[in-house]
Motif scaffolding. Structure first.
Motif, PDB file in Angstrom:
ATOM      1  N   GLY A 124      -0.176   2.852  12.799  1.00 37.80           N
ATOM      2  CA  GLY A 124      -1.460   2.898  12.347  1.00 37.80           C
ATOM      3  C   GLY A 124      -1.701   1.970  11.041  1.00 37.80           C
ATOM      4  N   ILE A 125      -0.576   1.765  10.136  1.00 38.92           N
ATOM      5  CA  ILE A 125      -0.973   0.618   9.252  1.00 38.92           C
ATOM      6  C   ILE A 125      -0.860  -0.572   9.649  1.00 38.92           C
ATOM      7  N   THR A 126       0.060  -0.961  10.726  1.00 38.12           N
ATOM      8  CA  THR A 126      -0.312  -2.273  11.150  1.00 38.12           C
ATOM      9  C   THR A 126      -1.695  -2.515  12.057  1.00 38.12           C
ATOM     10  N   GLN A 127      -2.235  -1.321  12.586  1.00 39.77           N
ATOM     11  CA  GLN A 127      -3.598  -1.559  13.002  1.00 39.77           C
ATOM     12  C   GLN A 127      -4.644  -1.916  12.125  1.00 39.77           C
ATOM     13  N   GLN A 128      -4.563  -1.021  11.024  1.00 37.72           N
ATOM     14  CA  GLN A 128      -5.389  -0.900   9.838  1.00 37.72           C
ATOM     15  C   GLN A 128      -5.243  -2.406   9.316  1.00 37.72           C
ATOM     16  N   PHE A 129      -4.591  -2.901   9.053  1.00 39.95           N
ATOM     17  CA  PHE A 129      -4.280  -4.059   8.293  1.00 39.95           C
ATOM     18  C   PHE A 129      -4.198  -5.222   9.259  1.00 39.95           C
ATOM     19  N   GLY A 130      -4.295  -5.246  10.544  1.00 42.32           N
ATOM     20  CA  GLY A 130      -4.295  -6.334  11.644  1.00 42.32           C
ATOM     21  C   GLY A 130      -3.049  -7.020  11.513  1.00 42.32           C
ATOM     22  N   LEU A 131      -1.912  -6.359  11.581  1.00 40.61           N
ATOM     23  CA  LEU A 131      -0.530  -6.932  11.441  1.00 40.61           C
ATOM     24  C   LEU A 131       0.098  -6.785  12.855  1.00 40.61           C
ATOM     25  N   THR A 132       1.174  -7.603  13.233  1.00 39.87           N
ATOM     26  CA  THR A 132       1.970  -7.327  14.386  1.00 39.87           C
ATOM     27  C   THR A 132       2.904  -6.494  14.028  1.00 39.87           C
ATOM     28  N   ALA A 133       3.585  -5.867  15.014  1.00 40.21           N
ATOM     29  CA  ALA A 133       4.752  -4.970  14.738  1.00 40.21           C
ATOM     30  C   ALA A 133       6.151  -5.813  14.308  1.00 40.21           C
ATOM     31  N   VAL A 143       0.931  -1.160  -0.033  1.00 38.46           N
ATOM     32  CA  VAL A 143      -0.135   0.039  -0.204  1.00 38.46           C
ATOM     33  C   VAL A 143       0.946   1.148  -0.014  1.00 38.46           C
ATOM     34  N   GLY A 144       0.133   2.343  -0.447  1.00 30.79           N
ATOM     35  CA  GLY A 144       1.142   3.602  -0.421  1.00 30.79           C
ATOM     36  C   GLY A 144       0.756   4.235   0.733  1.00 30.79           C
ATOM     37  N   VAL A 145       1.923   5.056   1.464  1.00 33.17           N
ATOM     38  CA  VAL A 145       1.877   5.724   2.473  1.00 33.17           C
ATOM     39  C   VAL A 145       0.939   7.083   2.271  1.00 33.17           C
ATOM     40  N   LEU A 146      -0.046   7.402   3.159  1.00 29.79           N
ATOM     41  CA  LEU A 146      -0.869   8.521   2.725  1.00 29.79           C
ATOM     42  C   LEU A 146      -0.317   9.539   3.975  1.00 29.79           C
ATOM     43  N   SER A 147      -0.707  10.891   3.788  1.00 31.66           N
ATOM     44  CA  SER A 147      -0.626  11.682   4.621  1.00 31.66           C
ATOM     45  C   SER A 147      -1.035  11.298   6.021  1.00 31.66           C
ATOM     46  N   PHE A 205       7.169   8.686   4.059  1.00 34.37           N
ATOM     47  CA  PHE A 205       6.641   9.762   3.323  1.00 34.37           C
ATOM     48  C   PHE A 205       5.536   9.330   2.374  1.00 34.37           C
ATOM     49  N   VAL A 206       4.639  10.346   1.902  1.00 36.17           N
ATOM     50  CA  VAL A 206       3.598  10.152   1.124  1.00 36.17           C
ATOM     51  C   VAL A 206       4.018   9.364  -0.293  1.00 36.17           C
ATOM     52  N   GLY A 207       3.237   8.250  -0.415  1.00 35.25           N
ATOM     53  CA  GLY A 207       3.773   7.761  -1.721  1.00 35.25           C
ATOM     54  C   GLY A 207       4.580   6.622  -1.699  1.00 35.25           C
ATOM     55  N   GLN A 208       5.283   6.459  -0.209  1.00 30.79           N
ATOM     56  CA  GLN A 208       6.239   5.294   0.053  1.00 30.79           C
ATOM     57  C   GLN A 208       5.495   4.061  -0.180  1.00 30.79           C
ATOM     58  N   TRP A 209       5.961   2.963  -0.737  1.00 31.71           N
ATOM     59  CA  TRP A 209       5.238   1.654  -0.663  1.00 31.71           C
ATOM     60  C   TRP A 209       5.820   0.855   0.625  1.00 31.71           C
ATOM     61  N   VAL A 210       4.887   0.280   1.222  1.00 28.59           N
ATOM     62  CA  VAL A 210       4.970  -0.431   2.545  1.00 28.59           C
ATOM     63  C   VAL A 210       4.530  -1.866   2.074  1.00 28.59           C
ATOM     64  N   CYS A 211       4.952  -2.952   2.554  1.00 28.63           N
ATOM     65  CA  CYS A 211       4.323  -4.401   2.595  1.00 28.63           C
ATOM     66  C   CYS A 211       3.481  -4.386   3.362  1.00 28.63           C
ATOM     67  N   VAL A 212       2.362  -5.190   3.358  1.00 25.70           N
ATOM     68  CA  VAL A 212       1.102  -5.282   4.308  1.00 25.70           C
ATOM     69  C   VAL A 212       0.770  -6.686   4.426  1.00 25.70           C
ATOM     70  N   SER A 213       1.408  -7.666   3.480  1.00 20.19           N
ATOM     71  CA  SER A 213       1.317  -9.040   3.320  1.00 20.19           C
ATOM     72  C   SER A 213       2.278  -9.587   2.525  1.00 20.19           C
ATOM     73  N   GLY A 214       2.572 -11.111   3.039  1.00 18.25           N
ATOM     74  CA  GLY A 214       3.631 -11.578   2.464  1.00 18.25           C
ATOM     75  C   GLY A 214       4.307 -12.627   3.501  1.00 18.25           C
ATOM     76  N   THR A 215       5.467 -13.035   3.416  1.00 10.93           N
ATOM     77  CA  THR A 215       6.000 -13.995   4.262  1.00 10.93           C
ATOM     78  C   THR A 215       7.466 -13.487   4.567  1.00 10.93           C
ATOM     79  N   ALA A 216       7.830 -13.667   5.756  1.00  7.85           N
ATOM     80  CA  ALA A 216       8.984 -13.097   6.356  1.00  7.85           C
ATOM     81  C   ALA A 216      10.042 -13.949   6.382  1.00  7.85           C
TER      82      ALA A 216
END
Length: 90
Positions: free
Chosen positions: A54-63, A44-48, A79-90
């Motif tokens: 907040g992103i971990t809570q929104q997608f139900g992830l652990t830190a 997902v892209g980071v928003l303002s 920063f706005v527009g930065q891509w962060v991974c919210v699903s995958g394998t560690a």
């Protein structure tokens, strides 16, 4: 003649020991290199106003999971527009 056999035997044992050491060293380095890297399935892209927590809570992830699939992220400098991974394998 016995001295020649002893020297040959000593040389052979030394070469065998060095060979075993090199084989073991190469095997160890392959084990260290074989560690898997994280694989991302969804971003997902980071928003303002977004934060890592907040992103971990929104997608139900652990830190811990979020950090493992985003190993190079700096949560203090999102920063706005930065891509962060919210699903995958560690």
């Amino acid at each position: 003649m016995a001295k020649a056999n002893n020297k040959t035997s000593l040389l052979f044992n030394l070469l065998l020991l060095i060979s075993a050491f090199l084989i073991f060293s190469m095997a160890e380095s392959r084990i260290l290199v074989a560690k898997s890297s994280p694989e991302c399935e969804s971003v997902v892209g980071v928003l303002s106003g977004d934060t890592c927590s907040g992103i971990t809570q929104q997608f139900g992830l652990t830190a811990e999971f979020f950090g493992s699939v985003n190993p190079n992220i700096n949560c203090d400098a999102l920063f706005v527009g930065q891509w962060v991974c919210v699903s995958g394998t560690a």
